[in-house]
Structures are given as C-alpha cells and as structure tokens.
Design a protein around this motif. Sequence first.
Motif, PDB file in Angstrom:
ATOM      1  N   ARG A  32      11.613  54.107  57.311  1.00 14.27           N
ATOM      2  CA  ARG A  32      12.424  53.187  56.708  1.00 14.27           C
ATOM      3  C   ARG A  32      11.628  52.683  55.176  1.00 14.27           C
ATOM      4  O   ARG A  32      12.098  52.576  54.686  1.00 14.27           O
ATOM      5  CB  ARG A  32      12.533  52.487  57.461  1.00 14.27           C
ATOM      6  N   LEU A  33      10.036  52.513  55.956  1.00 15.46           N
ATOM      7  CA  LEU A  33       9.304  51.863  54.322  1.00 15.46           C
ATOM      8  C   LEU A  33       9.367  52.958  52.797  1.00 15.46           C
ATOM      9  O   LEU A  33       9.225  52.550  52.019  1.00 15.46           O
ATOM     10  CB  LEU A  33       8.004  51.701  54.531  1.00 15.46           C
ATOM     11  N   ASN A  34       9.291  54.378  52.973  1.00 15.13           N
ATOM     12  CA  ASN A  34       9.909  55.288  52.541  1.00 15.13           C
ATOM     13  C   ASN A  34      11.396  56.064  51.815  1.00 15.13           C
ATOM     14  O   ASN A  34      11.050  55.990  50.711  1.00 15.13           O
ATOM     15  CB  ASN A  34       8.542  56.158  52.445  1.00 15.13           C
ATOM     16  N   GLY A  35      11.955  55.496  52.500  1.00 17.36           N
ATOM     17  CA  GLY A  35      13.174  55.283  51.688  1.00 17.36           C
ATOM     18  C   GLY A  35      14.541  56.058  52.748  1.00 17.36           C
ATOM     19  O   GLY A  35      15.675  56.236  51.788  1.00 17.36           O
ATOM     20  N   TYR A  36      14.229  56.188  53.603  1.00 17.08           N
ATOM     21  CA  TYR A  36      14.770  57.491  54.480  1.00 17.08           C
ATOM     22  C   TYR A  36      15.161  56.931  55.395  1.00 17.08           C
ATOM     23  O   TYR A  36      14.633  58.493  56.431  1.00 17.08           O
ATOM     24  CB  TYR A  36      14.762  58.891  53.963  1.00 17.08           C
ATOM     25  N   PRO A  37      15.495  56.178  55.927  1.00 22.28           N
ATOM     26  CA  PRO A  37      15.673  55.838  57.216  1.00 22.28           C
ATOM     27  C   PRO A  37      16.406  56.804  58.183  1.00 22.28           C
ATOM     28  O   PRO A  37      16.390  56.997  59.279  1.00 22.28           O
ATOM     29  CB  PRO A  37      16.288  54.055  57.626  1.00 22.28           C
ATOM     30  N   HIS A  38      17.188  56.842  57.752  1.00 24.39           N
ATOM     31  CA  HIS A  38      18.108  58.133  57.933  1.00 24.39           C
ATOM     32  C   HIS A  38      17.449  59.021  58.893  1.00 24.39           C
ATOM     33  O   HIS A  38      18.212  60.321  59.701  1.00 24.39           O
ATOM     34  CB  HIS A  38      19.535  58.481  57.413  1.00 24.39           C
ATOM     35  N   SER A 197      -2.737  71.299  45.210  1.00 25.63           N
ATOM     36  CA  SER A 197      -1.563  69.931  44.196  1.00 25.63           C
ATOM     37  C   SER A 197      -0.371  71.110  43.923  1.00 25.63           C
ATOM     38  O   SER A 197       0.849  70.559  44.198  1.00 25.63           O
ATOM     39  CB  SER A 197      -2.422  70.668  42.892  1.00 25.63           C
ATOM     40  N   ALA A 198      -0.270  72.292  43.096  1.00 29.37           N
ATOM     41  CA  ALA A 198       0.799  72.955  43.130  1.00 29.37           C
ATOM     42  C   ALA A 198       1.776  72.702  43.986  1.00 29.37           C
ATOM     43  O   ALA A 198       3.262  72.874  44.477  1.00 29.37           O
ATOM     44  CB  ALA A 198       0.732  74.413  42.290  1.00 29.37           C
ATOM     45  N   TYR A 199       0.590  73.740  45.873  1.00 23.59           N
ATOM     46  CA  TYR A 199       1.223  73.537  47.122  1.00 23.59           C
ATOM     47  C   TYR A 199       2.055  72.331  46.863  1.00 23.59           C
ATOM     48  O   TYR A 199       3.461  72.754  47.533  1.00 23.59           O
ATOM     49  CB  TYR A 199       0.656  74.420  47.827  1.00 23.59           C
ATOM     50  N   HIS A 200       1.826  71.049  47.126  1.00 27.48           N
ATOM     51  CA  HIS A 200       2.065  70.450  47.579  1.00 27.48           C
ATOM     52  C   HIS A 200       3.257  69.452  47.030  1.00 27.48           C
ATOM     53  O   HIS A 200       4.441  69.054  47.664  1.00 27.48           O
ATOM     54  CB  HIS A 200       1.227  69.134  47.967  1.00 27.48           C
ATOM     55  N   PHE A 201       2.834  69.353  45.726  1.00 25.59           N
ATOM     56  CA  PHE A 201       3.871  68.595  44.368  1.00 25.59           C
ATOM     57  C   PHE A 201       5.465  69.996  44.483  1.00 25.59           C
ATOM     58  O   PHE A 201       6.063  69.457  44.125  1.00 25.59           O
ATOM     59  CB  PHE A 201       2.979  68.252  43.647  1.00 25.59           C
ATOM     60  N   ALA A 202       5.256  71.028  44.516  1.00 27.69           N
ATOM     61  CA  ALA A 202       6.194  71.901  43.828  1.00 27.69           C
ATOM     62  C   ALA A 202       7.448  71.642  45.854  1.00 27.69           C
ATOM     63  O   ALA A 202       9.089  71.468  45.213  1.00 27.69           O
ATOM     64  CB  ALA A 202       6.333  73.114  44.250  1.00 27.69           C
ATOM     65  N   LEU A 203       6.404  71.552  46.431  1.00 28.21           N
ATOM     66  CA  LEU A 203       7.240  71.551  47.926  1.00 28.21           C
ATOM     67  C   LEU A 203       8.449  70.284  47.751  1.00 28.21           C
ATOM     68  O   LEU A 203       9.364  69.728  48.561  1.00 28.21           O
ATOM     69  CB  LEU A 203       6.701  72.010  49.264  1.00 28.21           C
ATOM     70  N   SER A 204       6.835  69.159  47.853  1.00 28.66           N
ATOM     71  CA  SER A 204       7.828  67.686  47.633  1.00 28.66           C
ATOM     72  C   SER A 204       9.207  67.463  46.624  1.00 28.66           C
ATOM     73  O   SER A 204       9.880  66.607  47.017  1.00 28.66           O
ATOM     74  CB  SER A 204       6.913  65.836  47.717  1.00 28.66           C
ATOM     75  N   ALA A 205       8.743  67.743  45.432  1.00 27.96           N
ATOM     76  CA  ALA A 205       9.562  68.304  44.425  1.00 27.96           C
ATOM     77  C   ALA A 205      11.152  68.983  45.316  1.00 27.96           C
ATOM     78  O   ALA A 205      12.198  68.025  44.867  1.00 27.96           O
ATOM     79  CB  ALA A 205       9.295  68.265  42.939  1.00 27.96           C
ATOM     80  N   GLY A 206      10.615  69.563  45.307  1.00 29.79           N
ATOM     81  CA  GLY A 206      12.150  70.123  46.169  1.00 29.79           C
ATOM     82  C   GLY A 206      12.692  69.663  46.799  1.00 29.79           C
ATOM     83  O   GLY A 206      14.175  69.446  47.611  1.00 29.79           O
ATOM     84  N   LEU A 207      11.610  68.975  47.958  1.00 27.79           N
ATOM     85  CA  LEU A 207      12.650  67.918  49.279  1.00 27.79           C
ATOM     86  C   LEU A 207      13.256  66.945  48.978  1.00 27.79           C
ATOM     87  O   LEU A 207      13.731  66.259  49.689  1.00 27.79           O
ATOM     88  CB  LEU A 207      12.065  67.887  50.229  1.00 27.79           C
ATOM     89  N   ALA A 208      13.146  66.306  47.373  1.00 24.06           N
ATOM     90  CA  ALA A 208      13.408  65.003  47.408  1.00 24.06           C
ATOM     91  C   ALA A 208      14.663  64.787  47.259  1.00 24.06           C
ATOM     92  O   ALA A 208      14.699  63.721  47.889  1.00 24.06           O
ATOM     93  CB  ALA A 208      12.868  64.493  46.121  1.00 24.06           C
ATOM     94  N   PRO A 209      15.419  65.359  46.807  1.00 21.10           N
ATOM     95  CA  PRO A 209      17.025  65.024  46.893  1.00 21.10           C
ATOM     96  C   PRO A 209      16.876  65.018  48.081  1.00 21.10           C
ATOM     97  O   PRO A 209      18.468  64.501  48.461  1.00 21.10           O
ATOM     98  CB  PRO A 209      17.454  66.530  46.364  1.00 21.10           C
ATOM     99  N   TYR A 210      16.910  66.058  49.460  1.00 16.87           N
ATOM    100  CA  TYR A 210      17.507  65.539  50.539  1.00 16.87           C
ATOM    101  C   TYR A 210      16.615  64.399  51.142  1.00 16.87           C
ATOM    102  O   TYR A 210      17.723  63.996  52.001  1.00 16.87           O
ATOM    103  CB  TYR A 210      16.782  66.972  51.916  1.00 16.87           C
ATOM    104  N   LEU A 211      15.667  63.475  50.786  1.00 16.51           N
ATOM    105  CA  LEU A 211      15.343  63.098  51.844  1.00 16.51           C
ATOM    106  C   LEU A 211      16.436  61.278  50.697  1.00 16.51           C
ATOM    107  O   LEU A 211      16.038  60.258  51.526  1.00 16.51           O
ATOM    108  CB  LEU A 211      13.831  62.719  51.012  1.00 16.51           C
ATOM    109  N   CYS A 212      16.881  61.524  49.858  1.00 18.95           N
ATOM    110  CA  CYS A 212      17.391  60.447  48.490  1.00 18.95           C
ATOM    111  C   CYS A 212      19.535  60.652  49.373  1.00 18.95           C
ATOM    112  O   CYS A 212      20.493  59.753  48.708  1.00 18.95           O
ATOM    113  CB  CYS A 212      17.672  60.935  47.405  1.00 18.95           C
ATOM    114  N   ASP A 213      19.362  61.408  50.278  1.00 16.57           N
ATOM    115  CA  ASP A 213      20.817  62.045  51.177  1.00 16.57           C
ATOM    116  C   ASP A 213      21.414  62.432  50.353  1.00 16.57           C
ATOM    117  O   ASP A 213      22.580  62.224  49.738  1.00 16.57           O
ATOM    118  CB  ASP A 213      21.597  60.699  51.005  1.00 16.57           C
TER     119      ASP A 213
END
Length: 249
Positions: A32-38, A197-213
């Motif tokens: 919830r606090l990070n913007g994806y309560p769903h 860093s490359a592993y974490h940041f790339a995967l986080s960026a790839g998933l970000a749109p899903y988390l934003c619905d």
Amino acid sequence: MTYHAPVNESVRIGVTREPSAVTRAALARFCRLNGYPHLYAEVLDPLLAGQGLVLALATRERPWPPQGIGSQTVEAVGIAMIGTEDRAHLTPVLTDVGNATNIGVAGAVSKELLEYLRDQGVPSVGYLVRQGDRALERVLEQVGFAESDLQSATDYAEYLEYAATPGTVLEALGLDRLRLGDILSLNLDGRELDRLSAYHFALSAGLAPYLCDSLRHSALLPGLIDLVATLPPGGVPPGTPGPPAEQPE
C-alpha cells in the motif's frame, strides 16, 4: 558507511512459505505505501492461501511492543512461485521506495531466496521477459539465464522465459562467495557491485509498469502464476478451428 547503513544494520533477512498474520499485515502495508495495494489484495493474499509461494523478506522489528500487528516493517521482498516440475517463477526483488537504490538489501534478499531454492532442489528459476526486449535479455544472459521452452502472452506482447539453475545465478552474481553482512554493507569489489546493480535495476525497471497497473507497457511479468499448469493439454495448435457455428433452422 553507506547511505543505507542505518536500515541494513538493523534488518533481518529470512525466507518463509507460511507467513504469520503479522508478516501478512506488514506485507500488505508495504504494498500500500509503495503504490501498488492491488498486488497484495488481488494476487498475493489469495496465493498465500496455498503452498506455492516462497517469500524472502528483509524486515525490521519495532522496539516496543515487540509483537503484534505493526511490530514488523517490510523493507524488501523477493518472491518465487513454485510451479509444475518444481520450476520457480521469479518476481524481482521489490523494495520500499526509500530503498530504491539499496543494492545491499536487494542483493541480500536475492541471495537468501536463491540459496533456499537451491537447497530445496529446485531445478530452475526463471523470469518472463517481453520478446525482443534486448536490454533485459542481455542483463539476464550475463548472469547465466538462457531462453527456455516456456512462453506466455498478454493482449499486448509475447513473453519468453529466461531460466537458469539457482546455483548458476548465485555463482554468476558472486552471491555464493559473499556473506550477508558483506552484501548489506556493500563490502564488494567494483565488478560485484556492477553485476548486482545492473541485475536489480534492470529487473525493477522492467516490472515497474506492471506495478503501476499498466500491463501494456510491462517488459517483465511477475512470476505469480504456474503457467505450465494453466496451459491446455498439449497446448493449442496454431490454426485450431473454433466450434462450428450453429445453423439456423
């Protein structure tokens, strides 16, 4: 001392398949606090009723009272869905917004999750990557992943699984040789830090749109469904005709 030292010196890293009510409440609050309560309400909570999810958590404990709802704060979580043939479908490590650049906690969570899966005899771990998304493909290839036989699709794109053994990924990221304390304090050489860093940041960026619905723009799908088990027997051959149309009398 690193910027994130106050958090990393006080977190507890652990893996669970049966989170307590307190941990579930903390995970719901984290989402919830990070913007994806769903993510919790619509996906994680129903799945936690079964036995397929593995959670690697970085948590901090409230000094007093030490128990009860609110006593835990989730700083980061890594998720694996154990599916058919014991294959593990991964969701990248999710961090609290304050830990967005906290490679130490992301690396520690990754280490704990991958070591648990390796020790449980899980034969492969994988991510679902949008077909042709070369940046993500390259990052995964550099740490031992390769295209597997598993495919998926949404209304917007085709996705291919990139898979590897847990041990291969641990070795390629250098996590098998590092202690948790060294990872959390970033007591790493330059190449180790670059890889994490490359592993974490790339995967986080790839998933970000899903988390934003916004599934339309997601370069990476979360590993929160057993895709093999949801396929029809033998798959659906291309060009399979649909049912015959009813003829008017």
